[in-house]
Design an enzyme around this catalytic site. Sequence first.
Site, PDB file in Angstrom:
ATOM      1  N   ARG A  17      28.895 -34.277 -34.065  1.00 21.05           N
ATOM      2  CA  ARG A  17      27.435 -34.140 -34.113  1.00 21.05           C
ATOM      3  C   ARG A  17      26.914 -32.916 -33.350  1.00 21.05           C
ATOM      4  NH1 ARG A  17      25.105 -39.572 -32.140  1.00 21.05           N
ATOM      5  NH2 ARG A  17      27.243 -40.068 -31.544  1.00 21.05           N
ATOM      6  N   THR A  90      40.295 -44.843 -28.401  1.00 24.56           N
ATOM      7  CA  THR A  90      40.299 -44.668 -26.947  1.00 24.56           C
ATOM      8  C   THR A  90      41.521 -45.325 -26.292  1.00 24.56           C
ATOM      9  OG1 THR A  90      38.846 -46.597 -26.792  1.00 24.56           O
ATOM     10  CG2 THR A  90      37.789 -44.444 -26.738  1.00 24.56           C
ATOM     11  N   ASP A 113      32.722 -36.337 -21.721  1.00 24.38           N
ATOM     12  CA  ASP A 113      31.391 -35.944 -22.201  1.00 24.38           C
ATOM     13  C   ASP A 113      30.278 -36.728 -21.509  1.00 24.38           C
ATOM     14  OD1 ASP A 113      31.820 -38.393 -23.316  1.00 24.38           O
ATOM     15  OD2 ASP A 113      31.569 -37.757 -25.405  1.00 24.38           O
ATOM     16  N   GLY A 148      29.728 -50.514 -27.386  1.00 28.66           N
ATOM     17  CA  GLY A 148      30.468 -51.768 -27.215  1.00 28.66           C
ATOM     18  C   GLY A 148      29.634 -52.737 -26.389  1.00 28.66           C
ATOM     19  N   GLU A 162      32.978 -54.045 -30.173  1.00 26.98           N
ATOM     20  CA  GLU A 162      32.412 -52.777 -30.643  1.00 26.98           C
ATOM     21  C   GLU A 162      31.291 -53.042 -31.646  1.00 26.98           C
ATOM     22  OE1 GLU A 162      33.085 -49.710 -29.419  1.00 26.98           O
ATOM     23  OE2 GLU A 162      34.174 -50.918 -27.970  1.00 26.98           O
ATOM     24  N   ARG A 348      21.426  -4.490 -10.596  1.00 29.12           N
ATOM     25  CA  ARG A 348      22.707  -4.776 -11.261  1.00 29.12           C
ATOM     26  C   ARG A 348      23.828  -4.929 -10.230  1.00 29.12           C
ATOM     27  NH1 ARG A 348      23.425  -0.151 -15.311  1.00 29.12           N
ATOM     28  NH2 ARG A 348      25.442  -1.186 -15.507  1.00 29.12           N
ATOM     29  N   ASN A 401      25.039   9.872 -13.051  1.00 30.48           N
ATOM     30  CA  ASN A 401      26.269   9.481 -12.346  1.00 30.48           C
ATOM     31  C   ASN A 401      27.505   9.537 -13.224  1.00 30.48           C
ATOM     32  OD1 ASN A 401      25.029   7.342 -13.767  1.00 30.48           O
ATOM     33  ND2 ASN A 401      26.271   5.844 -12.670  1.00 30.48           N
ATOM     34  N   TYR A 402      27.313   9.724 -14.518  1.00 33.74           N
ATOM     35  CA  TYR A 402      28.424   9.599 -15.465  1.00 33.74           C
ATOM     36  C   TYR A 402      28.550  10.894 -16.249  1.00 33.74           C
ATOM     37  CZ  TYR A 402      31.183   7.363 -19.217  1.00 33.74           C
ATOM     38  OH  TYR A 402      32.142   7.019 -20.105  1.00 33.74           O
ATOM     39  N   GLY A 438       9.374  18.053  -8.045  1.00 35.41           N
ATOM     40  CA  GLY A 438       9.315  17.289  -9.293  1.00 35.41           C
ATOM     41  C   GLY A 438       9.905  18.070 -10.454  1.00 35.41           C
TER      42      GLY A 438
END
Length: 472
Positions: A17, A90, A113, A148, A162, A348, A401-402, A438
């Site tokens: 389900r 079961t 579950d 049950g 059951e 980050r 930076n890269y 600037g």
Amino acid sequence: MAIPVDVVIMAAGKGTRMKSKLPKVLHRLGGRALLQHVVDCIVQLSPRQAVVVTGHGAAQVEAAIFPQAAPGAPFPPALSFVRQEPQLGTGHAVQQAVPCLPDDGVTLVLNGDVPLIEPATLRGLLADCGGTRLALLTVHMPDPSGYGRIVRQGEAVQRIVEHKDATPQQREIHEIYTGVMAVPNARLKNWLSRLSNKNSQGEYYLTDIVNLAVQDGAEVVATCIADKVQVDGVNSPVQLAELERAFQARLAAGLMAQGVRIRDPARFDVRGTLACGQDVEIDVNCVFEGQVALGDDVRVGANCFIANAQIAAGTVIHPFTHIEGGGRAQDAVTVGECALIGPFARLRPGAQLGAEVHIGNFVEVKNSTLARGAKANHLAYLGDATVGERVNYGAGSITANYDGANKHRTVIEADVHIGSNCVLVAPVTIGRGGTVGGGSTITKDTAPGALSVARGKQVSIANWRRPVKTQK
Ligand code: UD1
Ligand code: CA
């Protein structure tokens, strides 16, 4: 001496389900797999071992659960898996675990579950069992269909029937079996060996051992739990969402009991652990993930996402801030005392901000340290940078930076003023107290105290005439 406890967790079912590719027990609640909740709970009981019965998606379930334990919790000493293929009920599931179970001790049967079961409840059930009795955990269900039913004669439990095998009269019974039992190992093994599948579903029902126990004159006790949420299972996305809210409500209630002011506990989510000091305020729609700590007087505005971060006392996180520290220590985000972050800021992994730092709107900080009082208030990027005290970092400025292959560091020494719209091409150092005009693209180190400008010189042509449209 306490009786050794073996735990069997049933997790072989398909979870049809859920209509999902993911095995049901791996769906997440509060950021952890359903089955992980059960494992983290039973670890607190210090069992001799835990055996997880897997079937559908077995390899995936085993890989996801094995290396993980709740943060700070002792690692399960003996967690093992047995496979149940095919799934014949079961009773058949628990039969697969029998080779792992010594004759002494008791077995606690749980469902993978049913995530919100609490250690105290299980301790109570183990006490009911006392090493000799078959102890069942039951609950009164307003709508018991599908479950049950606990059939009693007077007080004495006779059997579990059951739903599909129940008579119309039995279907009127509202006391149902939760799927949780504690049972002495030696008797369990004997009863399991006597199960049959002659019932409406052709399954080996674990619940049939109740009838066998009664036949054998063994004592059966059923304890009814009032707190239904603890025994609620997840079978569908709706039930998962309901339990998520129940889980979050409990967590929020615990924090509020400590004095945390949560504006609306119905709009509050923790997917990990949240530690709070005194006088912390959290506005609506905030999500906390991984390990988050908020110091005294921290205020978090509405709609913030905060993962793996330590926020020191007095800091204000304005609305819509996104803090995404990583799980490893070096990737966490730290924010010093009395800082101002946001609105719309992004911190980050590896952002380490000192006291009184200001990070304003649309500013992104990654793997950078900012010393006390440094400010980047608008539209900026700081990546792989070391920023000194009181630096003012202008709107629209970025660290380049890269270089397309490698990342390099930018060092901005104390009291530097970076103007607006600058590009600092790393590796580069801006000397202490310097100023960058600037619009500059800085590729070479600058001397302390210097003004550095690197842009085209301004040209102005007096009385210049704009072209006009030619008439036809
Ligand atoms: C079972 C109980 C029922 C109880 C209900 C509570 C039986 C026969 N019935 O119902 O009395 O009210 O739980 O939720 O025990 N599983 C396996 N292998 C299998 C079958 C099931 O590992 O072959 C696992 C499932 O993944 C699940 C758990 O066992 O975690 C319970 O199975 P489920 O089908 O949900 O419960 P029922 O058998 O319907
Ligand atoms: Ca079933």
